[in-house]
Design a protein around this motif. Structure first.
Motif, PDB file in Angstrom:
ATOM      1  N   ASP A 263       0.831  -1.206   0.000  1.00 40.34           N
ATOM      2  CA  ASP A 263       0.000   0.000   0.000  1.00 40.34           C
ATOM      3  C   ASP A 263       0.863   1.253   0.000  1.00 40.34           C
ATOM      4  O   ASP A 263       0.600   2.218  -0.731  1.00 40.34           O
ATOM      5  N   HIS A 264       1.891   1.258   0.844  1.00 35.71           N
ATOM      6  CA  HIS A 264       2.799   2.400   0.919  1.00 35.71           C
ATOM      7  C   HIS A 264       3.477   2.641  -0.429  1.00 35.71           C
ATOM      8  O   HIS A 264       3.570   3.783  -0.902  1.00 35.71           O
ATOM      9  N   ARG A 265       3.946   1.565  -1.015  1.00 39.32           N
ATOM     10  CA  ARG A 265       4.689   1.646  -2.280  1.00 39.32           C
ATOM     11  C   ARG A 265       3.796   2.189  -3.404  1.00 39.32           C
ATOM     12  O   ARG A 265       4.222   3.019  -4.209  1.00 39.32           O
ATOM     13  N   GLU A 266       2.569   1.714  -3.461  1.00 40.95           N
ATOM     14  CA  GLU A 266       1.646   2.144  -4.515  1.00 40.95           C
ATOM     15  C   GLU A 266       1.302   3.627  -4.369  1.00 40.95           C
ATOM     16  O   GLU A 266       1.272   4.364  -5.363  1.00 40.95           O
ATOM     17  N   LEU A 267       1.056   4.059  -3.142  1.00 40.83           N
ATOM     18  CA  LEU A 267       0.725   5.459  -2.932  1.00 40.83           C
ATOM     19  C   LEU A 267       1.901   6.365  -3.301  1.00 40.83           C
ATOM     20  O   LEU A 267       1.719   7.424  -3.917  1.00 40.83           O
ATOM     21  N   SER A 268       3.111   5.942  -2.971  1.00 40.47           N
ATOM     22  CA  SER A 268       4.303   6.710  -3.335  1.00 40.47           C
ATOM     23  C   SER A 268       4.443   6.819  -4.846  1.00 40.47           C
ATOM     24  O   SER A 268       4.680   7.907  -5.392  1.00 40.47           O
ATOM     25  N   LYS A 269       4.279   5.703  -5.538  1.00 39.76           N
ATOM     26  CA  LYS A 269       4.413   5.693  -7.002  1.00 39.76           C
ATOM     27  C   LYS A 269       3.405   6.623  -7.652  1.00 39.76           C
ATOM     28  O   LYS A 269       3.746   7.408  -8.552  1.00 39.76           O
ATOM     29  N   LEU A 270       2.169   6.574  -7.186  1.00 39.76           N
ATOM     30  CA  LEU A 270       1.125   7.399  -7.785  1.00 39.76           C
ATOM     31  C   LEU A 270       1.300   8.876  -7.434  1.00 39.76           C
ATOM     32  O   LEU A 270       0.977   9.754  -8.238  1.00 39.76           O
ATOM     33  N   THR A 271       1.827   9.153  -6.248  1.00 37.96           N
ATOM     34  CA  THR A 271       2.068  10.546  -5.863  1.00 37.96           C
ATOM     35  C   THR A 271       3.051  11.196  -6.826  1.00 37.96           C
ATOM     36  O   THR A 271       2.823  12.308  -7.328  1.00 37.96           O
TER      37      THR A 271
END
Length: 214
Positions: free
Chosen positions: A117-125
């Motif tokens: 979840d953390h990784r996906e949010l970072s990528k999309l940010t």
């Protein structure tokens, strides 16, 4: 380098996948900047927090931001642990945020975080906010994914103590986890403080991929 002097206004967009992420990653930084007299305008967004955790997230955010110049809190309803398969919907949520706010600084998770979840949010940010300063924060966990950081915010003992006290007060659902305690938060801050030779021995650490010197 300083992002703002005491008395200056500074707008922040704080993004967290779960209800306690922002507080763990940059709670001390928020408290330090407010304590220094920086006028913070904060948009605080938690992507996933259901039922009891949503109430915890809102109460904690209000406590951390009590003395901010202004703040807005948004709690999303994305499914915990399944962010990669919700990528399209999360991107749409971030695009809607971009239409509402134009912050000086964005805080989000580390790109190398082991939690999906953390990784996906970072990528999309970083995909959605291409023209902003983005500071990636870290979350200690059993995965052992803490890495090398390149940006530090020194903390006073008082700011760190206030951060830890608020974390332990507001997140009762997390207290049973063996890593969620004073020793973890203080220990990481001490290590990061050692790395940057922080005057009071403590710091929070971030990764900045790009910044423009004007």
């Amino acid at each position: 380098m300083s992002l703002a002097a005491p008395g200056d206004r500074l707008s922040l967009l704080c993004l967290g996948a779960h209800s306690d992420d922002i507080e763990i990653g940059l709670g001390g930084t928020i408290l330090r900047w407010i304590g220094e007299g920086k006028q913070l305008d904060v948009y605080w967004c938690v992507a996933s927090a259901g039922n009891e955790r949503a109430a915890e997230a809102r109460a904690s955010a209000e406590a951390f931001l009590e003395k901010a110049a202004s703040y807005s809190i948004e709690i999303g309803a994305f499914q915990d642990s399944y962010f990669p398969v919700q990528s399209r919907e999360i991107k749409a949520w971030l695009l809607a945020l971009r239409d509402k706010v134009d912050p000086d600084v964005i805080f989000t998770h580390s790109r190398e975080d082991a939690h999906q979840d953390h990784r996906e949010l970072s990528k999309l940010t970083s995909n959605v906010f291409r023209n902003h300063l983005i500071m990636e924060y870290e979350i200690p966990k059993w995965d052992g994914d803490l890495g090398t950081r390149n940006t530090y915010v020194p903390l006073s003992e008082e700011a760190l103590a206030a951060k830890v006290a608020l974390l332990l007060k507001h997140f009762g659902t997390q207290r049973s986890k063996d890593w969620f305690d004073k020793d973890t938060f203080q220990g990481l801050a001490r290590l990061r403080g050692m790395e940057c030779r922080a005057p009071a021995r403590f710091a929070e650490a971030f990764t900045v991929r790009k910044f423009l010197l004007a």
